[in-house]
Design a protein around this motif. Structure first.
Motif, PDB file in Angstrom:
ATOM      1  N   VAL A 234     -12.617 -54.962 -17.404  1.00 52.16           N
ATOM      2  CA  VAL A 234     -13.579 -54.191 -16.606  1.00 52.16           C
ATOM      3  C   VAL A 234     -14.232 -53.131 -17.495  1.00 52.16           C
ATOM      4  CG1 VAL A 234     -12.362 -54.527 -14.414  1.00 52.16           C
ATOM      5  CG2 VAL A 234     -11.864 -52.536 -15.786  1.00 52.16           C
ATOM      6  N   ASP A 235     -15.454 -52.800 -17.146  1.00 50.06           N
ATOM      7  CA  ASP A 235     -16.221 -51.820 -17.923  1.00 50.06           C
ATOM      8  C   ASP A 235     -15.943 -50.436 -17.334  1.00 50.06           C
ATOM      9  OD1 ASP A 235     -18.151 -50.182 -19.052  1.00 50.06           O
ATOM     10  OD2 ASP A 235     -19.709 -51.737 -19.033  1.00 50.06           O
ATOM     11  N   ARG A 236     -14.896 -49.788 -17.822  1.00 51.04           N
ATOM     12  CA  ARG A 236     -14.458 -48.498 -17.265  1.00 51.04           C
ATOM     13  C   ARG A 236     -15.551 -47.434 -17.386  1.00 51.04           C
ATOM     14  NH1 ARG A 236     -10.243 -48.408 -13.755  1.00 51.04           N
ATOM     15  NH2 ARG A 236      -8.704 -49.930 -14.399  1.00 51.04           N
ATOM     16  N   ALA A 237     -16.238 -47.438 -18.492  1.00 47.16           N
ATOM     17  CA  ALA A 237     -17.269 -46.411 -18.692  1.00 47.16           C
ATOM     18  C   ALA A 237     -18.352 -46.552 -17.629  1.00 47.16           C
ATOM     19  CB  ALA A 237     -17.868 -46.547 -20.088  1.00 47.16           C
ATOM     20  N   LYS A 283     -19.719 -60.978 -19.564  1.00 48.18           N
ATOM     21  CA  LYS A 283     -20.203 -59.650 -19.130  1.00 48.18           C
ATOM     22  C   LYS A 283     -21.618 -59.678 -18.536  1.00 48.18           C
ATOM     23  CE  LYS A 283     -17.124 -56.481 -21.201  1.00 48.18           C
ATOM     24  NZ  LYS A 283     -16.165 -56.805 -20.144  1.00 48.18           N
ATOM     25  N   GLN A 284     -22.550 -60.364 -19.207  1.00 47.33           N
ATOM     26  CA  GLN A 284     -23.931 -60.411 -18.688  1.00 47.33           C
ATOM     27  C   GLN A 284     -23.993 -61.511 -17.623  1.00 47.33           C
ATOM     28  OE1 GLN A 284     -25.341 -59.408 -23.041  1.00 47.33           O
ATOM     29  NE2 GLN A 284     -27.085 -60.020 -21.784  1.00 47.33           N
ATOM     30  N   VAL A 285     -23.599 -61.099 -16.420  1.00 47.37           N
ATOM     31  CA  VAL A 285     -23.371 -62.053 -15.334  1.00 47.37           C
ATOM     32  C   VAL A 285     -24.374 -61.812 -14.207  1.00 47.37           C
ATOM     33  CG1 VAL A 285     -21.694 -62.665 -13.534  1.00 47.37           C
ATOM     34  CG2 VAL A 285     -20.920 -62.287 -15.882  1.00 47.37           C
ATOM     35  N   ALA A 311     -20.278 -55.436 -10.835  1.00 49.18           N
ATOM     36  CA  ALA A 311     -20.125 -53.995 -11.106  1.00 49.18           C
ATOM     37  C   ALA A 311     -18.896 -53.767 -11.985  1.00 49.18           C
ATOM     38  CB  ALA A 311     -20.007 -53.226  -9.797  1.00 49.18           C
ATOM     39  N   LEU A 312     -17.790 -54.490 -11.693  1.00 49.43           N
ATOM     40  CA  LEU A 312     -16.580 -54.334 -12.513  1.00 49.43           C
ATOM     41  C   LEU A 312     -16.877 -54.650 -13.973  1.00 49.43           C
ATOM     42  CD1 LEU A 312     -13.763 -56.015 -10.359  1.00 49.43           C
ATOM     43  CD2 LEU A 312     -14.400 -53.599 -10.476  1.00 49.43           C
TER      44      LEU A 312
END
Ligand code: SF4
Length: 361
Positions: A234-237, A283-285, A311-312
């Protein structure tokens, strides 16, 4: 003579059309090839308009036989309007406006044409009716999750999306204009996966079809989220910057192991693990969802779980990536007088407070 128009049917695609008129009569309808999205396409419902229009009713007809017998006689407009007015007036005098329940839907999607019958019925204080339950849960779910129903620009999908999920939608049949962008994205290396309980043209088009049991979409979405959290994909930032409630979502996802979700959804555990890994790596979904999953108990929340996956991943950072349901109603429009909303009771009826006004007559 040629004229340009937009398809007025209740369809999200709004095809750009070229009309041919002879002596003021419509003789041909074609898609407009110069439109960047609809690209000369018009479906069979629309390009056959001229022949269908010939079968339209042109004057009032009164039934003379029993219901279903199909026997009618032609009457004048004066007779028709007079008879309807007389019957309506008798009901209004005896019982009041709310004894009348108008039911109509969108003859065309032009806002004025669509709404004008309501102005008449609101003027006589008739009952109000929520005219559709088709999209209500899905729209509410989207708005609770993201606010306005905005979506990525389809023209930006091919260049940017590396992974495409078509979830609960037969998009090849119901969103025809997405297809060229999907094909182009795939040509540029994107994988297309269809998640749907039944096989249809979209499953056959996709690189992979994951068939889940109807009504189990939330379990699959949470299991994918489970793996994304577990593996640190997940992209925490991004979540810190753009999301609230992440902890609660993660807690729920922790309960949905792929094993548990597999037992409920019928999707093999290893397919869930693999799909999550592919999403995490891509990621680029881009996720295109349909309304079908919302027509089950808890369906709105299922849709929320699915559309949170991009979003995650922080997919919204990239053009052409994120999620799409519909952009219907996303842009502000002053509807104060549309369909006679100002005739309803309440301080701000145009903001959705629908109550017939007994004083309207
Ligand atoms: S797909 Fe058909 S119904 Fe939909 S906007 Fe285009 S022509 Fe109209």
């Amino acid at each position: 003579m040629k004229a340009r128009a937009t398809c007025p049917l209740d369809c999200p695609d709004a095809c750009s059309l070229l009309l041919t008129l002879e002596e003021g009569r419509l003789v041909r309808v074609e898609g407009d090839p110069s439109h960047p999205v609809t690209r000369g396409f018009a479906c069979a419902k629309t390009y056959r308009y001229p022949e269908r229009a010939k079968a339209r009713l042109l004057y009032p007809m009164r039934r003379v036989g029993r219901k279903g017998e199909g026997r009618f006689e032609r009457i004048s407009w004066e007779e028709a309007l007079g008879e309807i007015a007389e019957r309506l007036k008798a009901i209004l005098d005896a019982h009041g406006g709310e004894a009348v329940l108008p039911y109509h839907y969108a003859g065309t999607m032009g806002l004025v044409e669509n709404q004008h019958p309501s102005a008449f019925f609101r003027a006589i204080g008739a009952s109000e009716l929520e005219e559709t339950i088709c999209s209500t849960a899905g729209s509410a779910a989207w708005e609770m999750t993201y606010g306005p129903r905005l979506a990525p620009d389809p023209e930006e999908i091919p260049e940017n999306a590396r992974y495409i999920l078509l979830w609960g939608i037969n998009s090849l049949s119901t969103n025809s204009h997405l297809t060229p962008f999907l094909k182009e994205a795939r040509r540029r290396g994107a994988k297309v996966v269809h998640v749907d309980p039944y096989e249809n043209p979209t499953s056959r088009f996709a690189d992979e079809h994951l068939k889940l049991r109807p009504g189990t979409d939330a379990a699959l979405a949470y299991a994918l989220a489970h793996v994304l959290f577990r593996e640190g994909w997940v992209d925490r930032a991004y979540l810190e910057e753009a999301a609230t409630g992440v902890e609660a979502f993660q807690e729920e996802a922790a309960r949905w192991t792929p094993q548990r979700a597999s037992a409920l959804t019928g999707v093999p555990e290893e397919a869930i693990e693999r799909l999550a890994r592919e999403l995490g790596e891509a990621k680029q979904v881009f996720v295109r969802v349909g309304y079908g999953m919302t027509r089950h108990p808890g369906g709105g929340n299922a849709l929320r779980a699915v559309i949170l996956l991009p979003a995650l991943l922080g997919a919204w950072r990239y053009p052409g990536c994120g999620a799409m349901l519909s952009t219907s109603g996303a842009f502000p429009l002053n509807k104060r007088f549309l369909g006679g909303r100002h005739l309803l009771e309440g301080a701000r009826p145009h903001e959705g407070y629908f109550r017939p006004n007994p004083q309207a007559r």
